[in-house]
Scaffold this active site. Structure first.
Site, short mmCIF file in Angstrom:
data_model
loop_
_atom_site.label_atom_id
_atom_site.label_comp_id
_atom_site.label_asym_id
_atom_site.label_seq_id
_atom_site.Cartn_x
_atom_site.Cartn_y
_atom_site.Cartn_z
N LYS A 42 -57.33 78.52 58.52
CA LYS A 42 -58.25 78.03 58.10
C LYS A 42 -58.56 76.61 57.67
O LYS A 42 -59.08 75.95 57.46
CB LYS A 42 -59.33 79.49 56.99
CG LYS A 42 -58.91 80.15 57.21
CD LYS A 42 -59.08 81.03 55.70
CE LYS A 42 -57.90 82.54 55.38
NZ LYS A 42 -58.14 82.68 54.50
N GLY A 43 -57.49 76.37 57.94
CA GLY A 43 -57.18 74.98 56.95
C GLY A 43 -57.90 73.29 57.85
O GLY A 43 -58.10 72.57 57.37
N GLU A 100 -56.08 70.06 63.96
CA GLU A 100 -55.12 70.63 62.59
C GLU A 100 -55.48 69.85 61.87
O GLU A 100 -55.41 68.85 61.35
CB GLU A 100 -53.81 70.87 63.56
CG GLU A 100 -52.61 71.71 62.48
CD GLU A 100 -52.97 72.55 61.85
OE1 GLU A 100 -54.22 73.01 61.57
OE2 GLU A 100 -52.19 73.50 62.17
N ASP A 101 -55.64 70.46 60.08
CA ASP A 101 -55.15 70.02 59.50
C ASP A 101 -54.29 69.14 59.29
O ASP A 101 -54.20 67.83 58.52
CB ASP A 101 -55.41 70.75 57.97
CG ASP A 101 -54.51 72.25 58.17
OD1 ASP A 101 -53.21 72.17 58.86
OD2 ASP A 101 -54.68 73.46 57.14
N ASP A 104 -46.23 69.41 59.86
CA ASP A 104 -45.34 69.29 58.82
C ASP A 104 -44.21 69.54 59.77
O ASP A 104 -43.58 69.01 59.78
CB ASP A 104 -45.92 70.93 57.33
CG ASP A 104 -44.81 71.01 56.31
OD1 ASP A 104 -44.14 69.44 56.10
OD2 ASP A 104 -44.70 71.92 56.03
N LYS A 132 -47.28 64.86 58.71
CA LYS A 132 -46.19 64.86 57.21
C LYS A 132 -44.59 64.08 57.70
O LYS A 132 -43.94 65.79 58.05
CB LYS A 132 -45.86 66.04 56.96
CG LYS A 132 -45.43 65.35 55.03
CD LYS A 132 -45.63 66.68 54.37
CE LYS A 132 -46.37 67.70 53.36
NZ LYS A 132 -46.53 68.56 52.56
N VAL A 154 -49.79 68.65 49.63
CA VAL A 154 -51.60 68.36 49.09
C VAL A 154 -52.66 69.18 49.46
O VAL A 154 -52.05 70.73 50.15
CB VAL A 154 -51.54 66.74 50.07
CG1 VAL A 154 -50.47 65.70 49.98
CG2 VAL A 154 -51.40 67.35 51.63
N ASP A 160 -55.19 74.52 51.44
CA ASP A 160 -55.56 74.84 50.04
C ASP A 160 -54.27 75.19 49.84
O ASP A 160 -52.56 74.97 50.43
CB ASP A 160 -55.83 76.71 50.53
CG ASP A 160 -54.31 77.81 51.31
OD1 ASP A 160 -54.13 76.75 52.73
OD2 ASP A 160 -54.02 78.47 50.94
N ARG A 166 -59.71 74.36 48.76
CA ARG A 166 -59.71 73.81 50.53
C ARG A 166 -61.25 73.33 49.65
O ARG A 166 -61.12 72.42 51.13
CB ARG A 166 -60.56 75.45 51.29
CG ARG A 166 -58.95 76.20 51.35
CD ARG A 166 -59.72 77.23 52.86
NE ARG A 166 -58.27 78.02 52.74
CZ ARG A 166 -57.15 77.70 52.86
NH1 ARG A 166 -57.44 76.68 54.61
NH2 ARG A 166 -56.48 78.62 53.66
P1 5GP Z 1 -46.34 73.56 59.70
O1 5GP Z 1 -45.73 74.68 61.11
O2 5GP Z 1 -46.44 72.32 60.90
O3 5GP Z 1 -44.57 73.70 59.26
O4 5GP Z 1 -47.62 73.90 58.75
C1 5GP Z 1 -48.42 74.86 59.50
C2 5GP Z 1 -49.14 75.22 58.43
O5 5GP Z 1 -48.88 75.39 57.20
C3 5GP Z 1 -50.30 73.94 58.29
O6 5GP Z 1 -51.19 73.84 59.04
C4 5GP Z 1 -50.69 73.84 57.20
O7 5GP Z 1 -51.84 75.21 57.05
C5 5GP Z 1 -50.09 74.78 55.62
N1 5GP Z 1 -49.03 73.14 55.37
C6 5GP Z 1 -48.12 72.70 55.35
N2 5GP Z 1 -47.62 70.88 54.84
C7 5GP Z 1 -48.97 71.71 53.79
C8 5GP Z 1 -49.15 70.65 52.97
O8 5GP Z 1 -49.47 69.10 52.27
N3 5GP Z 1 -50.38 71.54 51.61
C9 5GP Z 1 -51.15 72.59 52.15
N4 5GP Z 1 -51.97 73.32 51.12
N5 5GP Z 1 -50.62 72.81 53.46
C10 5GP Z 1 -50.26 72.12 54.15
MG MG Z 2 -52.36 77.71 53.03
MG MG Z 3 -53.12 74.51 60.11
#
Ligand code: 5GP
Ligand code: MG
Ligand code: MG
Length: 180
Positions: A42-43, A100-101, A104, A132, A154, A160, A166
């Protein structure tokens, strides 16, 4: 400002201005062609709706959505990703732009981009509001980035903590006291 937010990283105005720039670039890159914007629920939803409205009429745009859960934390390094809600329509032969939001560790997007390519999309690109890179574990090409952020947790503008925050119109750093 919300009482659980320590500091605002990007204001509503800064977000809007950067998103207009992204929209202009994307409009040029897909001009006289069509693209399926794939929002990752949902992000990405707030970013998705704002970005979509900055794409000009030279592009034939359609919307679809996908929801993934990424299993695995610090202790389970493989990071298995599961699709909770799939796209409504086939992307075979289509240009796909994943919205995508934040990228990470890259676990979710690494899986998702491969998965969409395997469905025979004509092209698969990624636009992320935030990147990030310090925390990256899996290689991900981010074609369009809003802002590169340091390793803070963040919230806001779709992002969220435990489904909260959100709705905030800005991106802020969450106070540590909220999750400790
Ligand atoms: P990844 O698979 O790249 O580790 O991250 C997947 C998801 O983790 C992102 O789409 C997001 O929803 C969540 N996420 C990663 N870093 C942050 C952050 O700093 N804040 C929030 N609220 N969600 C994060
Ligand atoms: Mg989340
Ligand atoms: Mg996401």
């Amino acid at each position: 400002m919300h009482q659980d937010v320590k500091e605002i990283l990007y204001t509503q105005e800064q977000l809007a201005s950067r998103i207009r720039e992204l929209g202009a670039t994307i409009s040029k890159d897909y001009a006289n062609d069509s693209v399926v914007l794939v929002g990752v629920l949902k992000g990405a939803i707030v970013f998705f709706t704002d970005l979509a409205r900055t794409i000009d009429n030279t592009v034939d745009v359609s919307f679809d959505f996908i929801s993934c859960s990424s299993y695995g934390d610090g202790t389970t390094s493989t990071g298995v990703v599961r699709i909770l809600k799939d796209l409504d329509r086939s992307v075979e032969g289509k240009h796909v732009l994943v919205v995508e939001d934040i990228v990470d560790t890259g676990t979710t997007l690494h899986y998702l981009l491969d998965n969409l390519k395997a469905r025979g999309a004509k092209s698969v690109r990624l636009v992320a509001l935030l990147n990030k890179p310090e925390r990256r574990k899996m290689d991900v090409d981010v074609d369009y980035v809003g802002f590169t952020v340091p390793d803070y947790f963040v919230v806001g503008y779709g992002l969220d903590y435990a489904e909260r925050y959100r709705q905030l119109p800005y991106i802020g750093i969450l106070k540590e006291s909220v999750y400790q």
